[in-house]
Structures are given as C-alpha cells and as structure tokens.
Design a protein around this motif. Structure first.
Motif, PDB file in Angstrom:
ATOM      1  N   GLU A  50       0.888  -1.154   0.000  1.00  0.00           N
ATOM      2  CA  GLU A  50       0.000   0.000   0.000  1.00  0.00           C
ATOM      3  C   GLU A  50       0.931   1.210   0.000  1.00  0.00           C
ATOM      4  N   VAL A  51       0.813   2.047  -1.040  1.00  0.00           N
ATOM      5  CA  VAL A  51       1.788   3.113  -1.244  1.00  0.00           C
ATOM      6  C   VAL A  51       1.139   4.480  -1.437  1.00  0.00           C
ATOM      7  N   GLU A  52       1.936   5.488  -1.140  1.00  0.00           N
ATOM      8  CA  GLU A  52       1.627   6.859  -1.533  1.00  0.00           C
ATOM      9  C   GLU A  52       2.499   7.114  -2.756  1.00  0.00           C
ATOM     10  N   GLN A  53       1.864   7.406  -3.885  1.00  0.00           N
ATOM     11  CA  GLN A  53       2.588   7.613  -5.131  1.00  0.00           C
ATOM     12  C   GLN A  53       2.990   9.077  -5.254  1.00  0.00           C
ATOM     13  N   VAL A  54       4.257   9.367  -5.041  1.00  0.00           N
ATOM     14  CA  VAL A  54       4.769  10.734  -5.119  1.00  0.00           C
ATOM     15  C   VAL A  54       4.685  11.217  -6.571  1.00  0.00           C
ATOM     16  N   GLY A  55       4.149  12.403  -6.761  1.00  0.00           N
ATOM     17  CA  GLY A  55       4.034  12.971  -8.098  1.00  0.00           C
ATOM     18  C   GLY A  55       2.842  12.474  -8.886  1.00  0.00           C
ATOM     19  N   GLY A  56       2.116  11.487  -8.348  1.00  0.00           N
ATOM     20  CA  GLY A  56       0.904  11.008  -9.002  1.00  0.00           C
ATOM     21  C   GLY A  56       1.115  10.176 -10.252  1.00  0.00           C
ATOM     22  N   ILE A  57       2.365   9.841 -10.576  1.00  0.00           N
ATOM     23  CA  ILE A  57       2.663   9.055 -11.780  1.00  0.00           C
ATOM     24  C   ILE A  57       3.398   7.790 -11.364  1.00  0.00           C
ATOM     25  N   ALA A  58       2.783   6.632 -11.671  1.00  0.00           N
ATOM     26  CA  ALA A  58       3.418   5.355 -11.345  1.00  0.00           C
ATOM     27  C   ALA A  58       3.982   4.671 -12.579  1.00  0.00           C
ATOM     28  N   CYS A  59       3.472   5.003 -13.755  1.00  0.00           N
ATOM     29  CA  CYS A  59       3.836   4.291 -14.981  1.00  0.00           C
ATOM     30  C   CYS A  59       4.911   5.022 -15.771  1.00  0.00           C
ATOM     31  N   PRO A 111      -5.231   9.254 -19.422  1.00  0.00           N
ATOM     32  CA  PRO A 111      -4.356  10.164 -20.162  1.00  0.00           C
ATOM     33  C   PRO A 111      -2.903  10.124 -19.678  1.00  0.00           C
ATOM     34  N   VAL A 112      -2.019  10.528 -20.559  1.00  0.00           N
ATOM     35  CA  VAL A 112      -0.620  10.749 -20.180  1.00  0.00           C
ATOM     36  C   VAL A 112      -0.590  12.052 -19.384  1.00  0.00           C
ATOM     37  N   LEU A 113      -0.074  12.004 -18.175  1.00  0.00           N
ATOM     38  CA  LEU A 113      -0.003  13.187 -17.318  1.00  0.00           C
ATOM     39  C   LEU A 113       1.264  13.992 -17.568  1.00  0.00           C
ATOM     40  N   ARG A 114       2.306  13.284 -17.998  1.00  0.00           N
ATOM     41  CA  ARG A 114       3.575  13.943 -18.307  1.00  0.00           C
ATOM     42  C   ARG A 114       4.322  13.117 -19.347  1.00  0.00           C
ATOM     43  N   ASP A 115       4.861  13.777 -20.336  1.00  0.00           N
ATOM     44  CA  ASP A 115       5.584  13.108 -21.411  1.00  0.00           C
ATOM     45  C   ASP A 115       6.777  12.349 -20.842  1.00  0.00           C
ATOM     46  N   PRO A 116       6.867  11.040 -21.108  1.00  0.00           N
ATOM     47  CA  PRO A 116       7.991  10.247 -20.588  1.00  0.00           C
ATOM     48  C   PRO A 116       9.352  10.794 -21.010  1.00  0.00           C
ATOM     49  N   ARG A 117       9.438  11.460 -22.161  1.00  0.00           N
ATOM     50  CA  ARG A 117      10.728  12.021 -22.589  1.00  0.00           C
ATOM     51  C   ARG A 117      11.183  13.115 -21.635  1.00  0.00           C
ATOM     52  N   GLU A 118      10.246  13.801 -20.986  1.00  0.00           N
ATOM     53  CA  GLU A 118      10.588  14.807 -19.979  1.00  0.00           C
ATOM     54  C   GLU A 118      10.988  14.138 -18.666  1.00  0.00           C
ATOM     55  N   ILE A 119      10.311  13.056 -18.346  1.00  0.00           N
ATOM     56  CA  ILE A 119      10.568  12.350 -17.090  1.00  0.00           C
ATOM     57  C   ILE A 119      11.923  11.658 -17.114  1.00  0.00           C
ATOM     58  N   TYR A 120      12.245  11.024 -18.240  1.00  0.00           N
ATOM     59  CA  TYR A 120      13.449  10.192 -18.345  1.00  0.00           C
ATOM     60  C   TYR A 120      14.450  10.805 -19.322  1.00  0.00           C
ATOM     61  N   LYS A 121      14.821  12.047 -19.112  1.00  0.00           N
ATOM     62  CA  LYS A 121      15.743  12.736 -20.020  1.00  0.00           C
ATOM     63  C   LYS A 121      17.043  11.989 -20.228  1.00  0.00           C
ATOM     64  N   SER A 122      17.561  11.371 -19.169  1.00  0.00           N
ATOM     65  CA  SER A 122      18.852  10.676 -19.282  1.00  0.00           C
ATOM     66  C   SER A 122      18.698   9.166 -19.423  1.00  0.00           C
ATOM     67  N   SER A 123      17.457   8.698 -19.571  1.00  0.00           N
ATOM     68  CA  SER A 123      17.206   7.269 -19.643  1.00  0.00           C
ATOM     69  C   SER A 123      17.126   6.803 -21.092  1.00  0.00           C
TER      70      SER A 123
END
Length: 132
Positions: A87-96, A118-130
């Motif tokens: 049971e977790v608190e998801q920081v930032g509201g994005i788990a995926c 919906p996509v809440l935030r573009d993964p390219r922004e989230i994982y810039k160095s990934s």
C-alpha cells in the motif's frame, strides 16, 4: 532488523515474488513488479518501494530516475504467501513509465484494447537521461 520474516515468503524457483503496488486511499492498483529478498528487505528498511528488474537483472528503486517514488504505508502477504501487496503513496501522481497515473491504462472493449487514462507527463521529460 532480524530478517527471518523474509523466510515466510514463498519465493518462486527463480527467487522472485510478484508485488502489487496499490494506492493508499483510492485502492487503485498502480503497478505490478517483481521482488527478490533484497528488494523486499530494502523496501521495508527504507520505506520506499524497491523492485527487481527481470530484463536488466538488477535491483531498482521506484522513482530513482523519475522522482516518482512510492512511499510504503504497509506491506501485506497473501494467503498462499506468494504475492506481496504494497500500500503506497505515489509521489508525483505518476506510477507508470508511460507518464500515466497507473500502469493499467488499457481496458478490453470487445476484441480491442482501449486506452482509458491520459498521459499526465511526457515520458521524454521524465526520463531525459534514460534509454526508455
């Protein structure tokens, strides 16, 4: 901490156990991942979800790259002792890693999968160095 409690888990032959991350409050299932003994131990010790990546064959902390940490409120073991429920608190509201709130964003509608969340935030922004 004495780690004998880890022995109660019915680990699969590969040393892993599935772990379901459920959002505290809403009860929504956010993700399902895998844990080994080290991941579960670090999760309990740190209060943040750690998982085992089967594809990368290494331990990872949820939110290590994205900042979308899962703060663990409780850890449960199912009746067969072979599935962990966090049971977790998801920081930032994005788990995926797709930038959505939950990894379960597709629903079967007849014979096709429909994207429901919906996509809440573009993964390219989230994982810039990934490499994702």
């Amino acid at each position: 901490m004495n780690e004998s409690w880890l022995n109660k888990v019915n680990w699969a032959q590969d040393g892993l156990v599935p772990a379901v991350a459920q959002e505290a409050g809403s009860g929504k299932v956010l993700t399902v991942a895998w844990m080994n003994r080290e991941a579960l131990g670090k999760t309990v010790e740190s209060g943040e979800a750690h998982y085992w990546s089967r594809s990368r064959r290494k331990l990872w902390r949820k939110g290590g790259e994205s900042g979308h940490v899962q703060k663990v409120k409780s850890v449960r073991l199912d009746c067969d002792e072979d599935v962990i429920l966090l049971e977790v608190e998801q920081v930032g509201g994005i788990a995926c890693h797709t930038g959505r709130h939950s990894c379960f964003f597709q629903r079967l509608d007849g014979a096709r999968w429909v994207v429901t969340d919906p996509v809440l935030r573009d993964p390219r922004e989230i994982y810039k160095s990934s490499k994702r």
